[in-house]
Design a protein around this motif. Structure first.
Motif: not given
Length: 214
Positions: A145-146, A150-152
């Protein structure tokens, strides 16, 4: 009534009030449990089940790794059937099993024995017409889920308190630039300023000799 009787009556009254308080607290706790906690947990479980409804399919892709060559045949065939029904529904399952048997033999004692997993999977997609269909599919799966995390983090960095009105396409564009580039040193600032001041603006720069902002 004697002083002792008064003391006994007061003790009974205090005990009764304490018991009533405990009963009220228990009733409140039960109401909270039935009205808040239980519905919340049921909804959370239902959401997780909907979101991760195909965990078994993802786990079945382990059959493509070299370690899978040591699995018992019944376990391997179960994983292969899950993948075949999901991604190779038009292919005869017997053909998939034949290609799996050949792949297993090559990994255990054949030319694939000393190769890396990446090389093995590359050979898998080129040598096996039906079984090899699974490799391109597996390569599209996110292994963690990296990227989501990273998007968040990027969104928190881009959408600051000052830029809190960023929404939709503009926010997505700013996030893509922040993640993928180009580098800030390569940004055409002069061209951006010229485009910005092509329309009348209320904002003006502090440079009195500036010809862009009028």
């Amino acid at each position: 009534m004697t002083l002792q009787d008064w003391g006994h009556s007061a003790s009974l009254l205090n005990r009764r009030e304490a018991e009533e308080g405990m009963m009220q607290e228990t009733d409140s706790s039960q109401r909270f449990q039935s009205r808040v906690m239980d519905p919340y947990l049921d909804g959370l479980i239902a959401h997780l089940e909907r979101r991760f409804c195909e965990v078994g399919v993802v786990a079945a892709f382990g059959i493509l790794g070299p370690q899978a060559a040591t699995l018992p045949d019944d376990t391997a065939h179960t994983k292969l059937r899950i993948l075949a029904e999901k991604f190779c529904s038009r292919v005869d399952f017997g053909t998939v099993l034949e290609e799996w048997a050949s792949f297993k033999e090559q990994v255990v004692a054949g030319p694939l024995k000393n190769k890396t997993q990446l090389a093995i999977l590359s050979d898998l997609s080129s040598k096996y017409e039906e079984f090899g269909v699974l490799y391109p599919t597996m390569s599209l799966l996110a292994v963690s889920s990296v990227n989501c995390e990273r998007d968040f983090s990027t969104m928190n960095r881009v959408k600051t308190n000052i830029r809190n009105r960023l929404q939709g396409d503009h926010l997505a564009a700013c996030m893509r630039i922040s993640i993928n580039g180009p580098d800030l040193s390569d940004f055409p600032y002069q061209e951006a300023l010229e485009m910005f001041f092509q329309k009348p603006r209320k904002i003006h720069c502090s440079d009195k000799s500036c010809t862009l902002c009028g």
